[in-house]
Write a protein that holds these residues in place. Structure first.
Motif, short mmCIF file in Angstrom:
data_model
loop_
_atom_site.label_atom_id
_atom_site.label_comp_id
_atom_site.label_asym_id
_atom_site.label_seq_id
_atom_site.Cartn_x
_atom_site.Cartn_y
_atom_site.Cartn_z
N GLU A 1 1.77 -3.10 -3.75
CA GLU A 1 1.53 -2.48 -2.48
C GLU A 1 2.92 -2.37 -1.72
N TYR B 1 5.01 0.18 -2.89
CA TYR B 1 4.51 1.48 -2.35
C TYR B 1 4.91 1.86 -1.04
N SER B 2 4.35 0.91 -0.24
CA SER B 2 4.63 1.09 1.13
C SER B 2 6.19 1.49 1.57
N VAL C 1 7.14 4.96 0.36
CA VAL C 1 6.50 5.98 1.32
C VAL C 1 7.20 6.09 3.02
N PRO D 1 1.59 11.19 7.41
CA PRO D 1 1.40 10.07 6.32
C PRO D 1 0.09 10.27 5.66
N ARG E 1 -0.28 10.79 1.76
CA ARG E 1 -0.94 9.78 0.76
C ARG E 1 -1.89 10.71 0.06
N LYS E 2 -2.60 11.63 0.49
CA LYS E 2 -3.48 12.56 -0.27
C LYS E 2 -2.87 13.03 -1.31
N ILE F 1 -0.06 12.05 -2.97
CA ILE F 1 0.16 11.27 -4.01
C ILE F 1 -1.11 10.86 -4.60
N LEU G 1 -3.11 2.35 -6.70
CA LEU G 1 -3.51 3.51 -6.13
C LEU G 1 -4.86 3.69 -6.48
#
Length: 436
Positions: free
Chosen positions: A216, A219-220, A223, A242, A246-247, A249, A331
């Motif tokens: 996590e 990933y954060s 991004v 953002p 994310r969508k 990704i 994810l």
């Protein structure tokens, strides 16, 4: 099965660096954040010291450190000048310098002003491909770093591979942890498929909850720091949402190994407004900008399709693979329903590690999972979970059987059955191939 913070060797990359030591090009190491680039620099420093280079000849600058925060190119040049050894060659290591304005100007100045060997890391493929190479006009070499291979995963987790005779006269592979407990090789592979190959996971052992927390964080960071913040520094306004990022990704992660078009992503990625009002789908141009940013950050890799009979690349429906299968599981959650594509993802990156250019093969209406080529050879590869049923064998073999050239053809599977080949097409155990 626990890890430690010791510096673990990754010879596949270290040997490449050593091969370019004391040559003119700047050595640029690219790859997704946290895949081990900083550790590779430390391994190279260790190698230099072991080979007699004095500590004062080595200058390390970690741009993530507060010590170098806020420095501009002039500050960096002055710092290096103050610390440069007198009358000796300098070895300069710059870790993640891309936040520093005009850092590449400082590197060019080092090349002109000092006797130095320069190593740079960056969590961005554009560091070399466009932004940086224009300044160095070809005087740099890129080393593309990936998360751990399956063999490296075993090594990092202290799992020793052992072979014992089996009932069929062959060898049975097992792994043994530092305390002497033995596991089936398939169990170790399943752990790799769940947790992925980010090196930091070895520090928490095979603890799924801790591993997911670490993933996590990675990933954060990718991004927020490598995509959204980088766009701000560029002064560009393209990657600003953002939620949309994310969508996209999630869409790409959920469709690894499947043909995906930018238009299809745009049509399904309508975003919600601040008050829950539905906004229109983003334009294909916008989606392309977001996908390009994900490719630049080495989060996803794109592979084109190649028409085997027509001998030409096709412009339609490329495929995307995610740099680390563990991040995908973070994810999307753990699900065996898509295991075939997840295994295909692992094979794709193993081929890249081994130095192949990889394409998807199209032959008539059929498809070959991978065409792997390098300067010396070409291979056609199908990937499947098993080769145990007649229907599966027919489906996997048919595309390979329709290729009329004499290059090597193989099927990789977790359960290959007893047949070692079908009409000259090799049937190999995936885990054996990964460890070969």
């Amino acid at each position: 099965m626990t890890g430690s913070h010791e510096l673990r060797r990754r010879d596949i990359y270290l040997n490449k660096l050593i091969a370019f030591q004391d040559t003119e090009p700047v050595k640029v190491i690219t790859g997704i954040r946290s895949c081990g680039k900083s550790s590779l620099l430390k391994l190279m420093v260790q190698h230099l010291q072991d080979s007699g280079i004095l500590p004062e000849q080595i200058i390390e600058i970690d741009f993530e450190s507060f010590d170098f925060r806020g420095m501009d190119a002039d500050d960096i040049w002055r710092y290096v000048k103050e610390h440069a050894p007198s009358g000796k060659r300098m070895y300069l290591f710059l870790d993640e310098p891309q936040k520093t304005e005009a850092w590449e100007n400082a590197v060019n100045a080092f090349r002109a002003d000092f006797d130095c060997d320069i190593y740079v890391t960056g969590s961005n493929s554009c560091l070399l491909s466009s932004e940086y190479s224009t300044y160095l006009s070809g005087r740099c070499v890129e080393i593309k770093m990936l998360p751990l291979s399956f063999r490296e995963f075993l090594d990092f987790h202290g799992l020793e591979l052992r072979e014992t005779p089996n009932a069929f006269g062959g060898l049975r592979k097992q792994v043994c942890d530092p305390s002497g407990v033995q596991y089936e090789l398939r169990e170790a592979f399943d752990a790799y498929m769940r947790l992925g190959g980010m090196p930091g996971i070895a520090d928490v052992g095979l603890d799924q909850e801790k591993a997911l927390s670490l993933l996590e964080g990675i990933y954060s960071t990718v991004v927020l720091r490598d995509i959204l913040e980088r766009e701000k520094r560029r002064g560009q306004k393209q990657i600003t949402d953002p939620l949309l990022l994310r969508k996209i990704i999630l869409c790409l992660a959920g469709n690894i190994g499947s043909g995906v078009s930018i238009a299809s992503i745009a049509n399904t990625r309508a975003t919600e407004g601040p008050a829950g009002k539905r906004k229109g789908s983003p334009s294909a141009h916008t989606v392309q900008a977001y996908v390009d940013a994900l490719l630049e950050s080495c989060f996803f890799y794109e592979t084109r399709r190649f028409d085997i009979r027509g001998r030409a690349y096709l412009r339609t429906l490329g495929k995307y693979y995610i740099a680390d299968i563990g991040i995908r599981n973070y994810l999307l959650g753990f699900c065996d329903c898509d295991r075939g594509h997840a295994v295909e993802n692992v094979v794709y990156f193993e081929l890249l590690r081994r130095g192949y250019d990889v394409a998807i093969g199209k032959i008539g209406s059929a498809e070959v999972d991978f065409i792997a080529t390098n300067a010396d050879e070409k291979k056609y590869i199908q990937v499947t979970e098993h080769m145990l049923g007649e229907d599966v064998r027919r489906r996997e073999l048919a595309p390979l059987q329709s290729i009329r050239d004499n290059y090597e053809k193989m099927v990789l599977s977790l359960k290959p059955g007893l047949d070692a080949s079908y009409d000259g097409i090799k049937s190999l155990s995936l885990t054996d191939w990964l460890l070969s």
